[in-house]
Design a protein around this motif. Structure first.
Motif, short mmCIF file in Angstrom:
data_model
loop_
_atom_site.label_atom_id
_atom_site.label_comp_id
_atom_site.label_asym_id
_atom_site.label_seq_id
_atom_site.Cartn_x
_atom_site.Cartn_y
_atom_site.Cartn_z
N ALA A 220 -0.84 -13.74 -13.75
CA ALA A 220 -0.53 -15.15 -13.46
C ALA A 220 -0.44 -15.97 -14.75
O ALA A 220 0.41 -16.84 -14.89
CB ALA A 220 -1.59 -15.73 -12.54
N GLU A 221 -1.30 -15.65 -15.73
CA GLU A 221 -1.28 -16.39 -17.01
C GLU A 221 0.07 -16.21 -17.70
O GLU A 221 0.61 -17.15 -18.30
CB GLU A 221 -2.38 -15.88 -17.97
CG GLU A 221 -3.78 -16.27 -17.59
CD GLU A 221 -4.36 -15.43 -16.46
OE1 GLU A 221 -3.72 -14.45 -16.04
OE2 GLU A 221 -5.46 -15.77 -15.98
N GLN A 222 0.60 -14.98 -17.65
CA GLN A 222 1.88 -14.73 -18.33
C GLN A 222 3.03 -15.44 -17.62
O GLN A 222 3.95 -15.96 -18.25
CB GLN A 222 2.17 -13.22 -18.39
CG GLN A 222 1.20 -12.46 -19.25
CD GLN A 222 1.00 -13.13 -20.60
OE1 GLN A 222 -0.05 -13.70 -20.85
NE2 GLN A 222 1.99 -13.08 -21.46
N LEU A 223 2.97 -15.45 -16.29
CA LEU A 223 4.04 -16.13 -15.55
C LEU A 223 3.98 -17.63 -15.84
O LEU A 223 5.02 -18.28 -16.05
CB LEU A 223 3.88 -15.87 -14.05
CG LEU A 223 5.03 -16.40 -13.18
CD1 LEU A 223 6.36 -15.77 -13.56
CD2 LEU A 223 4.76 -16.15 -11.70
N ASN A 224 2.78 -18.15 -15.90
CA ASN A 224 2.61 -19.57 -16.23
C ASN A 224 3.12 -19.85 -17.65
O ASN A 224 3.85 -20.82 -17.88
CB ASN A 224 1.14 -19.97 -16.10
CG ASN A 224 0.93 -21.44 -16.40
OD1 ASN A 224 1.69 -22.29 -15.92
ND2 ASN A 224 -0.07 -21.76 -17.21
N THR A 225 2.78 -18.98 -18.59
CA THR A 225 3.26 -19.15 -19.97
C THR A 225 4.79 -19.15 -20.00
O THR A 225 5.41 -19.98 -20.68
CB THR A 225 2.70 -18.00 -20.87
OG1 THR A 225 1.29 -18.11 -20.87
CG2 THR A 225 3.23 -18.09 -22.28
N ALA A 226 5.38 -18.22 -19.26
CA ALA A 226 6.85 -18.15 -19.23
C ALA A 226 7.42 -19.48 -18.73
O ALA A 226 8.35 -20.05 -19.33
CB ALA A 226 7.30 -17.00 -18.32
#
Ligand code: SF4
Length: 314
Positions: A220-226
């Motif tokens: 989820a953190e990576q999707l949010n970062t994207a």
């Protein structure tokens, strides 16, 4: 079967699918996450699959069988492979447009350096181009293009098309764990997508069984970062994580509003608290959504965001 549906789609409303590629699956790519299985014909050679009159007749017949309230908003080429490998794509689009329904094409964009492919595709009203990779190494690992395709040609073709196309252009980037989801790559990708000026840049994750079993969803953190990186360069960015949703502001139902908005984009904590206030709800709604694991709480820089929960490990 040439046509199927209509299928509800956040991007296109009710979409009647058109598969213009005769089996077996024929594509210029063999993406590790492909949801229609491994590519059987891996090629850049175009072919005449169905005659345009056959495609037209099938779609017309299909439309006649539909009830008026199920009539599609779009006729969408979403193929068993890559739709621009069809030599007849342009003529099929031209004929279908006489039915008075806009035509959409979802393409991997790998052949857009060819002028004839760009001019056929430009006949559509709405086009989504695949942009998963910002460099050749990632492109080769993730999309596994057929020998003979060049990353530089692919990108220059996409830029040319974006420049020439008068219809609605969108981009779609599939994010796969450990392939293209690190912040450095995402930043570069956001910059490249920005140059296409898409109406909407969609970020998706694998939601159906992938061609390769090891393929995973980003955390989820990576999707949010994207999303943050795409948004920070001014792209209108939406998430496609398998949930329907719409950012309709507040409706009086805080529970539903939060679920709907976080399905489309991460919601910053201050905006979420404001929404609760507008919906005359309190923080127990937020606690309940977190407790039921319907949304996730993530941090980006010094801010807290919430996004719709999906299972990152499946
Ligand atoms: S481009 Fe599309 S159809 Fe072709 S392999 Fe990739 S996901 Fe599958």
């Amino acid at each position: 079967m040439i046509s199927f549906g209509p299928i509800p789609s956040r991007r296109l409303g009710k979409s009647l699918g058109i598969n213009n590629i005769v089996s077996p699956k024929t594509c210029t790519y063999n993406c590790v996450y492909c949801q229609v299985g491994k590519t059987k014909r891996h090629t850049t050679e175009q072919d005449a699959f169905y005659l345009p009159e056959v495609v037209f007749r099938e779609v017309e017949k299909h439309l006649r069988r539909l009830k008026p309230d199920n009539y599609p908003d779009y006729l969408t080429f979403v193929s068993n492979g890559e739709p621009t490998l069809d030599l007849n794509l342009g003529e099929s689009i031209t004929r279908l447009k006489t039915l008075g329904i806009p035509v959409a094409v979802i393409t991997n964009a790998s052949l857009l350096n060819r002028e004839e492919v760009r001019s056929s595709l430009a006949l559509a009203d709405w086009v989504s181009v695949k942009v998963d990779a910002a460099n050749e190494a990632t492109w080769k690992k993730l999309n596994r293009p057929v020998a003979g395709l060049s990353f530089d040609d692919y990108w220059s073709g996409v830029y040319l098309f974006a420049d020439e196309f008068f219809g609605t252009l969108c981009s779609e980037s599939m994010l796969v764990r450990n392939y293209n989801d690190d912040a450095g790559h995402l930043k570069q990708l956001a910059g490249m997508v920005k140059e296409l000026s898409p109406q909407t840049a969609y970020l998706s994750i694998p939601i159906r069984p992938p061609a390769e079993k090891h393929v995973g969803r980003p955390a989820a953190e990576q999707l949010n970062t994207a999303w943050q990186l795409f948004n920070s360069v001014g792209l209108n960015t939406e998430l496609l994580t398998g949930f329907e949703g719409v950012d309709a502001g507040y409706t009086g139902n805080a529970f539903e509003d939060i679920l709907n908005i976080t399905a489309v984009h991460p919601l910053r904590e201050d905006a979420l608290l404001k929404l609760l206030e507008n919906d005359q709800a309190d923080e127990s709604v937020l606690q309940s959504l977190l407790h039921q694991r319907l949304i996730d709480k993530v941090q980006y820089r010094d801010k807290i965001f919430y996004l719709r929960h999906y299972n990152a490990t499946s």
